[in-house]
Each structure stands twice: as C-alpha cells, then as structure tokens.
Design an enzyme around this catalytic site. Structure first.
Site, PDB file in Angstrom:
ATOM      1  N   ASN A   1       0.877  -1.212   0.049  1.00 40.37           N
ATOM      2  CA  ASN A   1      -0.058   0.020  -0.075  1.00 40.37           C
ATOM      3  C   ASN A   1       0.937   1.238  -0.143  1.00 40.37           C
ATOM      4  OD1 ASN A   1       0.623   0.681   2.651  1.00 40.37           O
ATOM      5  ND2 ASN A   1      -0.841  -0.961   3.247  1.00 40.37           N
TER       6      ASN A   1
ATOM      7  N   ASP B   1      -4.979  -8.355   1.850  1.00 38.09           N
ATOM      8  CA  ASP B   1      -4.912  -9.637   1.665  1.00 38.09           C
ATOM      9  C   ASP B   1      -5.937 -10.167   0.393  1.00 38.09           C
ATOM     10  OD1 ASP B   1      -3.556 -10.166   4.041  1.00 38.09           O
ATOM     11  OD2 ASP B   1      -5.401 -10.068   5.280  1.00 38.09           O
TER      12      ASP B   1
END
Length: 332
Positions: free
Chosen positions: A210, A282
């Site tokens: 991220n 995930d």
C-alpha cells in the site's frame, strides 16, 4: 479493460491452486453496546454482546482464494491454543489446513478489536489489543514450516507469501524457495505481501504494497503528487527486481508498474466511502495470485484485484469477496 475479458478471467480462477505461505493471525472482534460513561475514568462502559474470531493475515488471504473458487494450501505456524482452534475452524472448506504446523508451547498471534455502538447504529472500533505478535519460533518449527512450504509451492499454480513481520517468513527463505522452483523448471508466479521488508524481497514475480508501506520504505511522502508516485513505483521495481509492482492507494485507487511499460492508473471501484479496510490488502493479493496463476497479464490481474478490493472495503471486519460479488462489480 473490457468487462467480457474480466468476466472470463473470473471463471478461469475456479480450481486454481495457490500455496499461501506465512503469518496467520486470529482477528478477534469483540462487540458491545454503549451503556454509559464510567465514573472511574472518562471512558465508555460497554455491555458485552458477542465475540468472533476470523482468520487474518495469510489465513484471510487463503479464505479469499477459496471464496473466489480457487484451492488454497495454507502453510503457517500456530500454537495449540484456543485462538488457533477457532481460527482453523473458521477457514473456508476449500482451504487445506493440513500443512499448518501447530507448535507446542507457541502462542497464536491475536489482534483483538473492541467495537462499540448503539442498538440501531453501526459498531465503531474503539481500541485494538495485540497479543503474541512477533514471537520467534524454534529452529525445529522453522524447518518443518519451510519443508511444508516448498512441498505446497511445487504443487501450486501460484505462490502467495504473507509477511506480517513475525520473522517466520524472510527474504532469504523466499529467495531459496524461488531458486528451488526455478531449478525444477517451474515458472509459477511468486508474490509477496510484506509490511516491513518491501525492498528486501528480490526477484519475485510481484508485490502489492500500500502507499504508506512504500512511503515508509523509501522515506518519502506521496500524497497526490503523480511525479513522486511515478518515481517511487519505478524505484521499487528497480530495487527489488520484481516483474510488477501494484501500489494500492485507498480512495485514490491503484497504480501498476511494469518494467518497460507505461504506468497503469486504476481508479477506485465503487464508493470512496469505505466501511472497513481491515484485510483488504489480503484480498487484493489473493486475487492477483489467482489471476496470474490462471495465466492473466499483470494489467488484467490488477483490474480484477481492484474490483475485489472494492467489494471487501464495503464490508465490516476481515472479509472476502465471492465469485458472484466480483462478477457483479465487473458488470457495474
């Protein structure tokens, strides 16, 4: 991308095998109703409602693989405690848990989130308590884990490495795993999701950090600066030797970097009023791994992962995206 192509790719995910290797966490959610303010301190008193434990980390990635029609072989280490029992019981039926090492004397990592709200209002997270996170494993347990990881990888269409910083998975181990696979003539994709060692994993297929993880790794701030983002993505590519880097940017969407190709910017799918981002990374990684294992291009895999991420951030807690939900998102 053309929606028909993406819908065809969703169908191609079914039955693909992914070895999910790394850190599992028991995500515990404790729900309560706000009763009043305490006289002991300026804090809320909650009337306990319920508790649930959901697989987090590699467990959540494995559940996402299974929810999208794939088959996941989970390779991880837990204790022989109640959180482990409940975590394993909550795995999807298509997650093979036989390669999970239940080490005697070990404690399963637990992240407890306390959520509070009124009878007719949404529950909001008040505090998080982490237990047994980052506890080292014994040499014997590590050997068993690594042997099982290699066996799972050799039988898979893709490998997903989940490194949440416990020390169980290391860049050195990932390199050994890749060398062994390549020596055996395998060209299956190997992806890594790592919290703290982004630049240390080298020569794998792809990673999906991220934006904050990229900023931390490079010591920069990206914000809305497209030039800084471009330099950051290219630097991660060059440093790691990855074939692709997919940076997730929250409400700003995603950016895909591939050597020798123009950067692909993917706008956010759905509403930017997200409900909960817990475990969304995930989901993105699981979808990427499945798609690449099914033979998709990096761009097609990234578009599909963008849709899957858009589905789960609209759900509360650690969640998965189903095949039907993914197809609905692609159709718009």
């Amino acid at each position: 991308m053309d929606s028909a192509q993406l819908l065809g790719l969703v169908d191609a995910l079914r039955g693909r095998a992914v070895a999910v290797i790394g850190d599992v966490v028991a995500d515990e959610f404790v729900y309560g109703r706000v009763a009043r303010v305490s006289r002991e301190a300026p804090v809320l008193i909650l009337e306990y409602d319920s508790t649930e434990i959901i697989p987090g980390g590699a467990g959540n990635a494995a559940n996402n693989v299974a929810a999208l029609g794939g088959r996941a072989a989970l390779v991880a280490v837990t204790g022989r405690d109640d959180p482990a029992r409940r975590l394993l019981a909550a795995l999807h039926p298509r997650v093979d848990r036989r390669l999970v090492t239940r080490a005697p004397g070990a404690a399963t990592p637990v992240k407890t989130r306390i959520l509070a709200g009124g009878v007719h209002s949404a529950k909001q997270q008040v505090v998080r308590i982490d237990r047994a996170v980052g506890v080292p494993v014994t040499a014997r347990t590590r050997r068993a884990f690594e042997q099982r990881a290699l066996a799972a990888a050799e039988a898979a269409d893709a490998v997903l490495i989940s490194d949440y910083g416990s020390g169980l998975v290391t860049p050195a181990f990932a390199s050994r795993l890749c060398r062994t696979l390549r020596k055996g003539g395998s060209s299956i994709p190997v992806l890594v999701d790592t919290r703290y060692a982004l630049l240390e994993y080298r020569d794998l297929t792809a990673c999906t950090p991220n934006e904050s993880e990229v900023e931390h790794a490079l010591g920069i701030t990206i914000d809305d600066d497209a030039r800084v983002l471009e330099r950051a993505g290219r630097r991660v590519l060059e440093t790691t030797g990855m074939q692709a880097v997919l940076i997730t940017r929250g409400s700003r969407g995603m950016a895909l970097f591939v050597p020798g190709q123009r950067t692909v910017h993917l706008p956010i799918v759905g509403s930017d009023e997200t409900v909960d981002v817990t475990g969304a990374g995930d989901t993105v990684m699981a979808t990427m791994a499945l798609a690449l294992g099914a033979g998709a291009s990096f761009e097609a895999a990234a578009h599909l992962a963008n849709h899957a991420g858009g589905v789960v951030v609209m759900k509360r807690g650690t969640a998965t995206a189903s095949t039907a939900e993914l197809k609905a998102s692609v159709r718009g």
